[in-house]
Structures are given as structure tokens and as C-alpha cells.
Scaffold this motif. Structure first.
Motif, PDB file in Angstrom:
ATOM      1  N   ASN A  96      62.411  23.173 -18.967  1.00 19.57           N
ATOM      2  CA  ASN A  96      61.407  23.668 -19.922  1.00 19.57           C
ATOM      3  C   ASN A  96      61.057  25.106 -19.571  1.00 19.57           C
ATOM      4  OD1 ASN A  96      58.103  24.001 -19.817  1.00 19.57           O
ATOM      5  ND2 ASN A  96      58.842  23.269 -21.804  1.00 19.57           N
ATOM      6  N   VAL A  97      60.842  25.910 -20.582  1.00 17.32           N
ATOM      7  CA  VAL A  97      60.355  27.262 -20.329  1.00 17.32           C
ATOM      8  C   VAL A  97      59.116  27.502 -21.171  1.00 17.32           C
ATOM      9  CG1 VAL A  97      62.629  28.172 -19.750  1.00 17.32           C
ATOM     10  CG2 VAL A  97      61.806  28.342 -22.108  1.00 17.32           C
ATOM     11  N   LEU A  98      58.206  28.238 -20.588  1.00 19.78           N
ATOM     12  CA  LEU A  98      57.019  28.699 -21.301  1.00 19.78           C
ATOM     13  C   LEU A  98      57.156  30.188 -21.521  1.00 19.78           C
ATOM     14  CD1 LEU A  98      54.210  26.865 -19.297  1.00 19.78           C
ATOM     15  CD2 LEU A  98      55.291  26.149 -21.426  1.00 19.78           C
ATOM     16  N   ASP A 105      60.117  25.857 -24.880  1.00 25.67           N
ATOM     17  CA  ASP A 105      61.368  25.234 -25.291  1.00 25.67           C
ATOM     18  C   ASP A 105      61.782  24.204 -24.262  1.00 25.67           C
ATOM     19  OD1 ASP A 105      61.990  28.313 -26.532  1.00 25.67           O
ATOM     20  OD2 ASP A 105      62.486  26.579 -27.789  1.00 25.67           O
ATOM     21  N   TRP A 106      62.537  23.207 -24.727  1.00 26.91           N
ATOM     22  CA  TRP A 106      63.001  22.115 -23.878  1.00 26.91           C
ATOM     23  C   TRP A 106      64.513  21.990 -23.920  1.00 26.91           C
ATOM     24  CZ3 TRP A 106      59.739  19.157 -20.884  1.00 26.91           C
ATOM     25  CH2 TRP A 106      58.366  19.274 -21.143  1.00 26.91           C
ATOM     26  N   GLY A 107      65.072  21.587 -22.773  1.00 30.50           N
ATOM     27  CA  GLY A 107      66.466  21.202 -22.748  1.00 30.50           C
ATOM     28  C   GLY A 107      66.616  19.808 -23.329  1.00 30.50           C
ATOM     29  N   GLN A 108      67.882  19.371 -23.443  1.00 26.42           N
ATOM     30  CA  GLN A 108      68.173  18.095 -24.086  1.00 26.42           C
ATOM     31  C   GLN A 108      67.953  16.916 -23.154  1.00 26.42           C
ATOM     32  OE1 GLN A 108      70.414  20.090 -22.753  1.00 26.42           O
ATOM     33  NE2 GLN A 108      72.178  18.935 -21.989  1.00 26.42           N
ATOM     34  N   GLY A 109      67.806  17.169 -21.871  1.00 29.61           N
ATOM     35  CA  GLY A 109      67.623  16.105 -20.893  1.00 29.61           C
ATOM     36  C   GLY A 109      68.942  15.688 -20.273  1.00 29.61           C
ATOM     37  N   THR A 110      68.893  15.353 -19.003  1.00 28.74           N
ATOM     38  CA  THR A 110      70.085  14.865 -18.301  1.00 28.74           C
ATOM     39  C   THR A 110      69.673  13.704 -17.402  1.00 28.74           C
ATOM     40  OG1 THR A 110      71.995  15.511 -16.944  1.00 28.74           O
ATOM     41  CG2 THR A 110      69.891  16.513 -16.380  1.00 28.74           C
TER      42      THR A 110
END
Length: 116
Positions: A96-98, A105-110
Motif C-alpha cells: 500500500n502507498v499513501l 493505492d493497493w497491490g493485488q495481494g499475494t
């Protein structure tokens, strides 16, 4: 807009190590803070590690001394180094970035699975 692509999850035995990567595209200079979260089945998403652009990383108590967040400025990528993994670390991990603007924004997850 920053897009995040994660990689590096998998299955590992207890005591093992993994490194997660989060590659950022777009306006990386707009990023204020880089974070890693995780969510285990039936549990709320929790903040695991935080890295402000000014430095000074912080960690959840459960991972202190075992996990480390870092960034590669040249590649616009940040990482979560995980050592001494435990079964309770099993979860889907999200980067995640602020941004300075206050949006995120978020990544898709792993998926990370630690077997005992």
C-alpha cells in the motif's frame, strides 16, 4: 496514479524466509509512505510494516526483529523481507502507498503460507 504489482509470496516451512516485492509505476514521487499489510482468514487487515519517505520504519509487535521493509529508489520498488516465519504469519499480504495528496493505492495481494 500509482499502480502496484506484488510478487514473491508462496509456501514456506516454519523458520524459513521470503521476500515480497511491490513494484510501483506512475508518479512515484507523489508517494509519502510505503506500507505492507496482511489479512489472515477471518481476521481484519493489519499493518505489518511502514516506511515513510523520510525514513524510520516501524513494525507490528508480532513481526519486530523478523521482518524488514526496504525500498529500491532506482527501481521504484519496495520490499518486505520476512525471516523466521511462523505459521501465524500465514495471510494474504498487500502493499500500500499513501500519497502526499492523502489518497492511497493497493497491490493485488499475494498469499504467504507457512507450514508447521
Amino acid at each position: 496514479q500509482v499502480q502496484l504489482v506484488e510478487s514473491g509470496g508462496g509456501l514456506v516451512q516454519a523458520g524459513g524466509s521470503l521476500r515480497l516485492s511491490c513494484a510501483a509505476s506512475g508518479s512515484a514521487s507523489s508517494i509519502n509512505t510505503r506500507n505492507w499489510y496482511r489479512q489472515a482468514p477471518g481476521k481484519q487487515r493489519e499493518l505489518v510494516a511502514r516506511l515513510p519517505s523520510s525514513g524510520g520504519s516501524t513494525y507490528a509487535d508480532s513481526v519486530k526483529g523478523r521482518f524488514r521493509i526496504s525500498r529500491d529508489t532506482g527501481r521504484n520498488t519496495f520490499y518486505l523481507h520476512m525471516d523466521s516465519l511462523k505459521p501465524e504469519d500465514t495471510a494474504v499480504y498487500y502493499c500500500n502507498v499513501l500519497r502526499w495528496s492523502g489518497t492511497s493505492d493497493w497491490g493485488q495481494g499475494t498469499q504467504v503460507t507457512v507450514s508447521s
